[in-house]
Design a protein around this motif. Structure first.
Motif, PDB file in Angstrom:
ATOM      1  N   PRO A  75      71.189  53.089  74.577  1.00 51.59           N
ATOM      2  CA  PRO A  75      71.665  53.152  75.963  1.00 51.59           C
ATOM      3  C   PRO A  75      70.818  52.266  76.878  1.00 51.59           C
ATOM      4  N   ASP A  76      71.434  51.772  77.921  1.00 50.09           N
ATOM      5  CA  ASP A  76      70.737  50.925  78.885  1.00 50.09           C
ATOM      6  C   ASP A  76      70.160  51.809  79.985  1.00 50.09           C
ATOM      7  N   SER A  77      68.894  52.183  79.837  1.00 48.57           N
ATOM      8  CA  SER A  77      68.234  53.034  80.827  1.00 48.57           C
ATOM      9  C   SER A  77      66.802  52.564  81.021  1.00 48.57           C
ATOM     10  N   PRO A  78      66.364  52.411  82.274  1.00 43.62           N
ATOM     11  CA  PRO A  78      64.979  51.994  82.528  1.00 43.62           C
ATOM     12  C   PRO A  78      63.959  53.010  81.997  1.00 43.62           C
ATOM     13  N   MET A  79      64.396  54.248  81.801  1.00 44.67           N
ATOM     14  CA  MET A  79      63.492  55.280  81.296  1.00 44.67           C
ATOM     15  C   MET A  79      62.982  54.930  79.896  1.00 44.67           C
ATOM     16  N   LEU A  80      63.769  54.188  79.140  1.00 42.97           N
ATOM     17  CA  LEU A  80      63.396  53.872  77.765  1.00 42.97           C
ATOM     18  C   LEU A  80      62.215  52.903  77.682  1.00 42.97           C
ATOM     19  N   ALA A  81      61.822  52.343  78.811  1.00 38.15           N
ATOM     20  CA  ALA A  81      60.662  51.454  78.835  1.00 38.15           C
ATOM     21  C   ALA A  81      59.357  52.237  79.013  1.00 38.15           C
ATOM     22  N   LEU A  82      59.470  53.540  79.234  1.00 38.34           N
ATOM     23  CA  LEU A  82      58.293  54.385  79.463  1.00 38.34           C
ATOM     24  C   LEU A  82      57.751  54.939  78.146  1.00 38.34           C
ATOM     25  N   ARG A  83      56.585  55.594  78.248  1.00 38.40           N
ATOM     26  CA  ARG A  83      56.002  56.310  77.113  1.00 38.40           C
ATOM     27  C   ARG A  83      56.099  57.810  77.398  1.00 38.40           C
ATOM     28  N   PRO A  84      56.077  58.634  76.348  1.00 37.71           N
ATOM     29  CA  PRO A  84      56.402  60.058  76.539  1.00 37.71           C
ATOM     30  C   PRO A  84      55.506  60.804  77.532  1.00 37.71           C
ATOM     31  N   GLU A  85      54.215  60.485  77.576  1.00 38.10           N
ATOM     32  CA  GLU A  85      53.318  61.236  78.462  1.00 38.10           C
ATOM     33  C   GLU A  85      53.610  60.989  79.943  1.00 38.10           C
ATOM     34  N   GLN A  86      54.426  59.983  80.240  1.00 35.52           N
ATOM     35  CA  GLN A  86      54.767  59.671  81.624  1.00 35.52           C
ATOM     36  C   GLN A  86      55.908  60.535  82.152  1.00 35.52           C
ATOM     37  N   LEU A  87      56.627  61.200  81.266  1.00 36.26           N
ATOM     38  CA  LEU A  87      57.846  61.911  81.665  1.00 36.26           C
ATOM     39  C   LEU A  87      57.596  63.365  82.065  1.00 36.26           C
ATOM     40  N   SER A  88      58.319  63.803  83.085  1.00 32.47           N
ATOM     41  CA  SER A  88      58.351  65.210  83.455  1.00 32.47           C
ATOM     42  C   SER A  88      59.336  65.945  82.554  1.00 32.47           C
ATOM     43  N   VAL A  89      59.349  67.260  82.647  1.00 33.14           N
ATOM     44  CA  VAL A  89      60.328  68.044  81.885  1.00 33.14           C
ATOM     45  C   VAL A  89      61.742  67.625  82.272  1.00 33.14           C
ATOM     46  N   GLU A  90      61.967  67.447  83.566  1.00 36.35           N
ATOM     47  CA  GLU A  90      63.303  67.073  84.050  1.00 36.35           C
ATOM     48  C   GLU A  90      63.734  65.723  83.473  1.00 36.35           C
ATOM     49  N   GLN A  91      62.787  64.802  83.363  1.00 33.88           N
ATOM     50  CA  GLN A  91      63.115  63.499  82.788  1.00 33.88           C
ATOM     51  C   GLN A  91      63.405  63.592  81.293  1.00 33.88           C
ATOM     52  N   PHE A  92      62.702  64.502  80.599  1.00 35.18           N
ATOM     53  CA  PHE A  92      62.997  64.706  79.175  1.00 35.18           C
ATOM     54  C   PHE A  92      64.393  65.303  78.999  1.00 35.18           C
ATOM     55  N   ILE A  93      64.787  66.166  79.914  1.00 33.79           N
ATOM     56  CA  ILE A  93      66.141  66.723  79.865  1.00 33.79           C
ATOM     57  C   ILE A  93      67.166  65.613  80.079  1.00 33.79           C
ATOM     58  N   GLU A  94      66.897  64.756  81.068  1.00 36.98           N
ATOM     59  CA  GLU A  94      67.782  63.608  81.323  1.00 36.98           C
ATOM     60  C   GLU A  94      67.824  62.684  80.106  1.00 36.98           C
ATOM     61  N   LEU A  95      66.663  62.458  79.503  1.00 37.25           N
ATOM     62  CA  LEU A  95      66.582  61.601  78.323  1.00 37.25           C
ATOM     63  C   LEU A  95      67.379  62.191  77.162  1.00 37.25           C
ATOM     64  N   THR A  96      67.304  63.502  76.988  1.00 35.48           N
ATOM     65  CA  THR A  96      68.055  64.172  75.922  1.00 35.48           C
ATOM     66  C   THR A  96      69.547  63.967  76.105  1.00 35.48           C
ATOM     67  N   ASN A  97      70.009  64.077  77.341  1.00 31.89           N
ATOM     68  CA  ASN A  97      71.437  63.868  77.605  1.00 31.89           C
ATOM     69  C   ASN A  97      71.837  62.404  77.384  1.00 31.89           C
ATOM     70  N   ILE A  98      70.931  61.483  77.679  1.00 35.39           N
ATOM     71  CA  ILE A  98      71.193  60.064  77.421  1.00 35.39           C
ATOM     72  C   ILE A  98      71.324  59.819  75.923  1.00 35.39           C
ATOM     73  N   VAL A  99      70.403  60.420  75.159  1.00 41.37           N
ATOM     74  CA  VAL A  99      70.447  60.279  73.705  1.00 41.37           C
ATOM     75  C   VAL A  99      71.733  60.867  73.126  1.00 41.37           C
ATOM     76  N   GLU A 100      72.093  62.065  73.602  1.00 41.92           N
ATOM     77  CA  GLU A 100      73.303  62.712  73.093  1.00 41.92           C
ATOM     78  C   GLU A 100      74.545  61.878  73.417  1.00 41.92           C
ATOM     79  N   SER A 101      74.618  61.349  74.621  1.00 44.48           N
ATOM     80  CA  SER A 101      75.747  60.537  75.018  1.00 44.48           C
ATOM     81  C   SER A 101      75.817  59.248  74.202  1.00 44.48           C
ATOM     82  N   GLY A 102      74.641  58.638  73.978  1.00 42.29           N
ATOM     83  CA  GLY A 102      74.586  57.406  73.202  1.00 42.29           C
ATOM     84  C   GLY A 102      74.985  57.598  71.755  1.00 42.29           C
ATOM     85  N   ARG A 103      74.627  58.740  71.204  1.00 42.96           N
ATOM     86  CA  ARG A 103      74.983  59.022  69.802  1.00 42.96           C
ATOM     87  C   ARG A 103      76.484  59.262  69.662  1.00 42.96           C
ATOM     88  N   LYS A 104      77.070  59.890  70.661  1.00 43.92           N
ATOM     89  CA  LYS A 104      78.505  60.179  70.589  1.00 43.92           C
ATOM     90  C   LYS A 104      79.344  58.919  70.732  1.00 43.92           C
TER      91      LYS A 104
END
Length: 263
Positions: free
Chosen positions: A232-261
């Motif tokens: 998926p084309d998301s600027p979040m993917l340029a980050l490293r995991p320790e930079q993300l909040s819980v809310e961003q990990f939730i957003e990332l999970t939905n991005i991953v799920e959408s991309g896989r589908k």
């Protein structure tokens, strides 16, 4: 025999400072009406204050020598000592029908992370979990986004709990003294009932990214997509995991799920 011999194999370092034990017990004062499970009571230095405060407690202790000591020295614990491994205990069986309860302990350093993963399995019942563990691990559990201490447990616990690092405990108040300082934390269940994403995939995303924490998310998550599929084309993917909040990990999970589908 007036004491229990600390056993290295069990990670036992017995707290000897009663003032610190009382402060740890005080973390549950606001939850006095709820039952309490104490993990690894040892010689009861924390247990005595929990009993004094009137908590309805059970203790889980794997060490036979400690169980004998507690039976002898704490008659009020009769019928409340579970001689078993906490990690192998089905807490829903101990507290059936979704009953709420608290967990507390001076946790053995060598299994403290496993203890918190086990507590997480009962997040809908454990209202508060507090206690003492190795300072480095305690700081990791409470670590905020952006810090080098942030890791898998930081995110998974903070998704469901407000985690506070309360205070540091020096080495000399233990028998035997550990080689590291200890830290006391308190986790209070937050109001989240649904993450807003696939919870199983959320755990996979968190564990996968921190398992390759030196990589950007784009590189660490590639294995979660079909071979050759575009990410998926998301600027979040340029980050490293320790930079993300819980809310961003939730957003990332939905991005991953959408991309896989869509692949």
């Amino acid at each position: 025999m007036n004491s229990v011999r600390p056993k290295k194999a069990l990670g036992q370092h017995f707290l000897t400072d009663l003032g610190i034990a009382e402060k740890i017990a005080d973390t549950l004062k606001e939850f006095k009406g709820l039952p309490v499970m104490e993990v690894g009571p040892g010689m009861g230095v924390l247990t005595q204050f929990l009993l004094k405060d009137g908590h309805d407690i059970l203790v889980a202790e794997i060490d036979s020598e400690s169980v004998d000591y507690l039976n002898r020295e704490f008659p009020d614990l009769k019928g409340r000592i579970l001689h078993r491994d906490f990690l192998a205990t089905d807490l829903a069986e101990i507290y059936p029908d979704g009953r709420k309860f608290c967990v507390i302990g001076n946790y053995p350093y060598n299994i403290s992370s496993q203890i918190f993963f086990h507590v997480l399995d009962y997040k809908d019942q454990v209202v508060c979990c507090s206690g003492m563990l190795q300072r480095e691990v305690a700081e990791r559990l409470a670590a905020k986004p952006g810090g080098k201490d942030r890791g898998i447990l930081s995110v998974l616990l903070q998704a469901w709990y407000n985690v506070e690092y309360l205070f540091t405990v020096p080495e000399h108040v233990f028998n035997p003294p550990p080689k590291v300082k200890s830290g006391v934390i308190k986790m209070t269940r937050n109001s989240v009932t649904d993450l807003g994403c696939d919870e199983k995939l959320f755990k996979t995303v968190v564990k996968t990214t921190f398992g390759q924490r030196r990589k950007t998310l784009r590189n660490s998550l590639r294995g979660l997509f079909p071979p050759g599929a575009p990410l998926p084309d998301s600027p979040m993917l340029a980050l490293r995991p320790e930079q993300l909040s819980v809310e961003q990990f939730i957003e990332l999970t939905n991005i991953v799920e959408s991309g896989r589908k869509s692949s």
